[in-house]
Design an enzyme around this catalytic site. Structure first.
Site, PDB file in Angstrom:
ATOM      1  N   TYR A 134      -3.423  -1.894   3.755  1.00  0.00           N
ATOM      2  CA  TYR A 134      -2.261  -2.625   3.242  1.00  0.00           C
ATOM      3  C   TYR A 134      -1.130  -1.683   2.821  1.00  0.00           C
ATOM      4  CZ  TYR A 134      -4.925  -6.825   3.789  1.00  0.00           C
ATOM      5  OH  TYR A 134      -5.639  -7.854   4.356  1.00  0.00           O
ATOM      6  N   ASN A 192       6.361 -21.365  20.522  1.00  0.00           N
ATOM      7  CA  ASN A 192       5.490 -20.187  20.579  1.00  0.00           C
ATOM      8  C   ASN A 192       5.697 -19.484  21.910  1.00  0.00           C
ATOM      9  OD1 ASN A 192       3.563 -18.665  19.126  1.00  0.00           O
ATOM     10  ND2 ASN A 192       1.854 -19.561  20.265  1.00  0.00           N
ATOM     11  N   CYS A 252      -3.714  -8.339 -10.562  1.00  0.00           N
ATOM     12  CA  CYS A 252      -4.707  -7.690 -11.423  1.00  0.00           C
ATOM     13  C   CYS A 252      -6.039  -8.424 -11.268  1.00  0.00           C
ATOM     14  CB  CYS A 252      -4.215  -7.751 -12.868  1.00  0.00           C
ATOM     15  SG  CYS A 252      -5.465  -7.324 -14.082  1.00  0.00           S
ATOM     16  N   GLY A 301       5.246 -19.544  16.251  1.00  0.00           N
ATOM     17  CA  GLY A 301       4.664 -18.200  16.338  1.00  0.00           C
ATOM     18  C   GLY A 301       3.307 -18.043  15.703  1.00  0.00           C
ATOM     19  N   THR A 302       2.456 -19.049  15.874  1.00  0.00           N
ATOM     20  CA  THR A 302       1.096 -18.915  15.338  1.00  0.00           C
ATOM     21  C   THR A 302       0.094 -19.386  16.386  1.00  0.00           C
ATOM     22  OG1 THR A 302      -0.382 -19.493  13.489  1.00  0.00           O
ATOM     23  CG2 THR A 302       1.312 -21.114  14.058  1.00  0.00           C
ATOM     24  N   HIS A 344      -0.329 -17.022   2.422  1.00  0.00           N
ATOM     25  CA  HIS A 344      -1.332 -15.953   2.487  1.00  0.00           C
ATOM     26  C   HIS A 344      -0.971 -14.770   1.587  1.00  0.00           C
ATOM     27  CE1 HIS A 344      -3.042 -17.405   6.625  1.00  0.00           C
ATOM     28  NE2 HIS A 344      -3.464 -18.122   5.604  1.00  0.00           N
ATOM     29  N   ALA A 377      10.543 -16.111  20.202  1.00  0.00           N
ATOM     30  CA  ALA A 377      11.032 -16.785  18.989  1.00  0.00           C
ATOM     31  C   ALA A 377      12.522 -16.533  18.781  1.00  0.00           C
ATOM     32  CB  ALA A 377      10.231 -16.305  17.782  1.00  0.00           C
TER      33      ALA A 377
HETATM   34  P1  OAD Z   1      -1.896 -14.468  15.772  1.00  0.00           P
HETATM   35  O1  OAD Z   1      -1.828 -13.023  16.170  1.00  0.00           O
HETATM   36  O2  OAD Z   1      -3.210 -15.150  15.798  1.00  0.00           O
HETATM   37  O3  OAD Z   1      -0.904 -15.325  16.707  1.00  0.00           O
HETATM   38  C1  OAD Z   1       0.416 -14.928  16.946  1.00  0.00           C
HETATM   39  C2  OAD Z   1       1.022 -15.917  17.904  1.00  0.00           C
HETATM   40  O4  OAD Z   1       2.396 -15.562  18.063  1.00  0.00           O
HETATM   41  C3  OAD Z   1       0.395 -15.934  19.299  1.00  0.00           C
HETATM   42  O5  OAD Z   1       0.130 -17.288  19.685  1.00  0.00           O
HETATM   43  C4  OAD Z   1       1.464 -15.295  20.192  1.00  0.00           C
HETATM   44  O6  OAD Z   1       1.498 -15.890  21.490  1.00  0.00           O
HETATM   45  C5  OAD Z   1       2.730 -15.648  19.438  1.00  0.00           C
HETATM   46  N1  OAD Z   1       3.838 -14.687  19.665  1.00  0.00           N
HETATM   47  C6  OAD Z   1       3.754 -13.357  19.864  1.00  0.00           C
HETATM   48  N2  OAD Z   1       4.977 -12.833  20.024  1.00  0.00           N
HETATM   49  C7  OAD Z   1       5.871 -13.862  19.934  1.00  0.00           C
HETATM   50  C8  OAD Z   1       7.290 -13.972  20.032  1.00  0.00           C
HETATM   51  N3  OAD Z   1       8.075 -12.910  20.236  1.00  0.00           N
HETATM   52  N4  OAD Z   1       7.842 -15.204  19.899  1.00  0.00           N
HETATM   53  C9  OAD Z   1       7.064 -16.300  19.687  1.00  0.00           C
HETATM   54  N5  OAD Z   1       5.726 -16.252  19.588  1.00  0.00           N
HETATM   55  C10 OAD Z   1       5.127 -15.054  19.700  1.00  0.00           C
HETATM   56  O7  OAD Z   1      -1.225 -14.568  14.321  1.00  0.00           O
HETATM   57  P2  OAD Z   1      -1.160 -15.785  13.296  1.00  0.00           P
HETATM   58  O8  OAD Z   1      -1.342 -17.087  13.982  1.00  0.00           O
HETATM   59  O9  OAD Z   1       0.038 -15.567  12.457  1.00  0.00           O
HETATM   60  O10 OAD Z   1      -4.145 -14.209   7.775  1.00  0.00           O
HETATM   61  O11 OAD Z   1      -2.436 -15.485  12.413  1.00  0.00           O
HETATM   62  C11 OAD Z   1      -2.700 -16.315  11.312  1.00  0.00           C
HETATM   63  C12 OAD Z   1      -3.399 -15.553  10.232  1.00  0.00           C
HETATM   64  O12 OAD Z   1      -4.491 -14.833  10.791  1.00  0.00           O
HETATM   65  C13 OAD Z   1      -2.588 -14.484   9.566  1.00  0.00           C
HETATM   66  O13 OAD Z   1      -1.721 -14.953   8.565  1.00  0.00           O
HETATM   67  C14 OAD Z   1      -3.626 -13.586   8.961  1.00  0.00           C
HETATM   68  C15 OAD Z   1      -4.687 -13.617  10.062  1.00  0.00           C
HETATM   69  O14 OAD Z   1      -5.964 -13.712   9.618  1.00  0.00           O
HETATM   70  C16 OAD Z   1      -4.301 -13.469   6.651  1.00  0.00           C
HETATM   71  O15 OAD Z   1      -3.915 -12.327   6.513  1.00  0.00           O
HETATM   72  C17 OAD Z   1      -4.970 -14.201   5.540  1.00  0.00           C
END
Ligand code: OAD
Length: 240
Positions: free
Chosen positions: A55, A207, A123, A181-182, A115, A225
């Site tokens: 981190y 996405n 703490c 973007g998830t 998150h 995005a």
């Molecule tokens: P992921 O890495 O699972 O997914 C990212 C998504 O963004 C994918 O579907 C990609 O296709 C898409 N992507 C990548 N580049 C992009 C762009 N330029 N424009 C649009 N889309 C794009 O990440 P998250 O879904 O954010 O949790 O992951 C969710 C959580 O998993 C995070 O918050 C983290 C992790 O565990 C914690 O830290 C608690």
């Protein structure tokens, strides 16, 4: 369109073009680590130096990145939307907040970082959260309690995301839910689209590629995005 109450969910794809890496690579590793080695309370107990270093590096990286056109478009939406707008991000960077600098979000706008935040520490004894910009040592003494340590203010696997009551209440009364973007891999955010559907909301996914729960959305728009988010925000503001 007559839409008024919005809930927008963002994930790491919205920050990808700023240079913040997304999580799920094809090799199954998470920024080069197994999730259970860096993002669980057990990992912190077992190897605090490894977890703090993971981190610390991500926190330092924030100084090198800037909001992109997608963050700026959402900041414009926050400023111009005249009704409720909840922006929930799974991201722990501060790019949504920085994109809002110099804008005035409407009174119905709220940002929730479900998150946690890289720029805060918590703490372990008192639960007090404080702003934090520096590196944390492996066993970093807490200024808030003699027997406490400071850890990143990050929700790890096995811990409860923040402000879920507020998020669920907003999902239960929204007209439009937009996921940006998830990948649709991590609960409880994956379930938000179903909760919004139950409330009768229109659901849209923006996405790079169809997410794992693509079929839950009324509509999907796929691309970068930085391009598809500003276009979608323009449409929303024009259609009001
Ligand atoms: P992921 O890495 O699972 O997914 C990212 C998504 O963004 C994918 O579907 C990609 O296709 C898409 N992507 C990548 N580049 C992009 C762009 N330029 N424009 C649009 N889309 C794009 O990440 P998250 O879904 O954010 O949790 O992951 C969710 C959580 O998993 C995070 O918050 C983290 C992790 O565990 C914690 O830290 C608690």
């Amino acid at each position: 369109m007559g839409l008024s109450r919005l809930v927008i969910l963002t994930g790491s794809g919205v920050s990808a073009e700023s240079g913040v890496p997304t999580f799920r690579a094809a090799d199954g590793l998470w920024l080069g680590h197994r999730v259970e080695d860096v993002a669980t309370p057990e990992a912190f107990a077992r190897d605090p130096a490894l977890v703090q270093d993971f981190y610390n590096r991500r926190r330092r990286q924030l100084a090198e990145v800037q909001p992109n056109a997608a963050h700026r478009a959402l900041a414009r939406l926050a400023a111009e939307w005249r009704s409720d707008c909840l922006l929930v991000t799974q991201n722990v960077d501060d790019l949504h907040e920085r994109a809002q600098a110099g804008t005035s979000p409407g009174s119905g706008f709220r940002l929730i970082q479900m998150h946690g935040e890289l720029l805060k520490a918590v703490c372990t004894a008192s639960g007090r959260v404080c702003e934090w910009r520096d590196d944390l040592q492996a066993r970093h003494p807490s200024p808030h309690a003699a027997d406490g340590l400071l850890r990143p203010h990050i929700v790890w696997f096995g811990e409860l995301p923040l402000e879920m009551d507020t998020i669920e209440a907003a999902l239960g009364r929204c007209d439009l839910f937009v996921s940006i973007g998830t990948s649709g891999a991590v609960w409880p955010a994956v379930g938000f689209v179903q909760q919004a559907r139950r409330a009768g909301a229109r659901t849209v996914e923006l996405n790079l590629e169809p997410s794992l729960n693509q079929e839950m959305f009324d509509e999907g728009r796929y691309g970068l995005a930085s391009q598809i988010v500003p276009a979608f925000v323009d449409e929303l503001l024009a259609d009001r």
